[in-house]
Design a protein around this motif. Structure first.
Motif, PDB file in Angstrom:
ATOM      1  N   ASP A  47       0.857  -1.175   0.000  1.00 38.74           N
ATOM      2  CA  ASP A  47       0.000   0.000   0.000  1.00 38.74           C
ATOM      3  C   ASP A  47       0.898   1.231   0.000  1.00 38.74           C
ATOM      4  N   ARG A  48       0.322   2.411  -0.101  1.00 36.37           N
ATOM      5  CA  ARG A  48       1.133   3.640  -0.128  1.00 36.37           C
ATOM      6  C   ARG A  48       1.836   3.916   1.200  1.00 36.37           C
ATOM      7  N   GLU A  49       1.233   3.553   2.311  1.00 42.61           N
ATOM      8  CA  GLU A  49       1.806   3.850   3.620  1.00 42.61           C
ATOM      9  C   GLU A  49       2.405   2.642   4.327  1.00 42.61           C
ATOM     10  N   ARG A  67       6.148   0.111   7.870  1.00 40.64           N
ATOM     11  CA  ARG A  67       5.800   1.364   7.211  1.00 40.64           C
ATOM     12  C   ARG A  67       6.683   1.517   5.976  1.00 40.64           C
ATOM     13  N   VAL A  68       6.182   2.150   4.949  1.00 44.71           N
ATOM     14  CA  VAL A  68       6.974   2.389   3.748  1.00 44.71           C
ATOM     15  C   VAL A  68       8.144   3.306   4.078  1.00 44.71           C
ATOM     16  N   ALA A 119       7.516   8.349  -2.119  1.00 42.32           N
ATOM     17  CA  ALA A 119       8.301   9.485  -1.604  1.00 42.32           C
ATOM     18  C   ALA A 119       9.605   8.997  -0.978  1.00 42.32           C
ATOM     19  N   LEU A 120      10.267   8.073  -1.678  1.00 36.89           N
ATOM     20  CA  LEU A 120      11.540   7.516  -1.241  1.00 36.89           C
ATOM     21  C   LEU A 120      12.609   7.828  -2.276  1.00 36.89           C
ATOM     22  N   PRO A 121      13.879   7.883  -1.880  1.00 31.79           N
ATOM     23  CA  PRO A 121      14.934   8.184  -2.843  1.00 31.79           C
ATOM     24  C   PRO A 121      15.181   7.028  -3.811  1.00 31.79           C
ATOM     25  N   MET A 122      15.759   7.367  -4.944  1.00 32.73           N
ATOM     26  CA  MET A 122      16.127   6.374  -5.955  1.00 32.73           C
ATOM     27  C   MET A 122      17.555   5.916  -5.654  1.00 32.73           C
ATOM     28  N   LEU A 123      17.725   4.619  -5.371  1.00 38.53           N
ATOM     29  CA  LEU A 123      19.025   4.052  -5.038  1.00 38.53           C
ATOM     30  C   LEU A 123      19.563   3.272  -6.231  1.00 38.53           C
TER      31      LEU A 123
END
Length: 173
Positions: A47-49, A67-68, A119-123
């Motif tokens: 899910d998104r969260e 949690r995401v 809303a996470l960084p691209m690794l």
């Protein structure tokens, strides 16, 4: 909203066909490969969260709710079939595959979309050793009793004050 399942046209992770999850139809439920689980399969609800991982280990059912925001980011990793996009966690056993494909353009677009949605960084690469275990916050409690932690320690460098040749008041019975 509709739920995607392993039988709704989405290929399960670890299959010989390419895995492509649709980021715009969250929540998603699918099966992924898990080396520690019974039957080498775990169920993932994304899910998104939050993320829920359900698996059975030696007959004991367990569910991990994460949690995401606990994940490091969306990572791109090279595999033998092409490239894999995954939700990378500090513990490599909790990584979640999102997309496996050999098409570089498709993986680049999916990488950006998944990163924006969570809303996470691209690794760049998630193939690394797990982070060292964090130090416990209450490590001092195991060494000293609580009242000794509060007390101020004495100074052994300065000698104790000794009174000589003075009259002392002594209480006698």
């Amino acid at each position: 909203m509709r739920r995607q399942t392993a039988t709704s046209g989405i290929n399960p992770a670890g299959s010989s066909r390419a895995l492509r999850l649709d980021p715009f139809s969250l929540p998603i439920s699918f099966h992924a490969h898990d080396a520690r689980a019974d039957g080498f399969v775990r169920q993932v609800e994304l899910d998104r969260e939050r993320v829920v991982l359900r698996r059975a280990v030696r007959g004991m059912n367990m569910a991990l709710r994460l949690r995401v925001s606990d994940f490091l980011g969306v990572a791109l990793r090279s595999v033998k079939d092409g490239r894999m996009l995954m939700l990378a966690h500090r513990d490599p056993s909790l990584n979640i595959p999102l997309c496996v494909t050999a098409d570089d353009d498709e993986i680049a677009v999916a990488w950006q979309v998944w990163s924006d949605i969570f809303a996470l960084p691209m690794l760049q690469d998630a193939a690394r050793e797990p982070a060292p275990r964090r130090r416990r916050r209450n490590a001092i409690r195991a060494r000293r009793p609580k009242f000794l932690v509060r007390r101020r320690a004495g100074d052994l460098r300065s000698p104790a004050m000794i009174y000589r040749d003075e009259r002392e008041i002594i209480a006698r019975n």
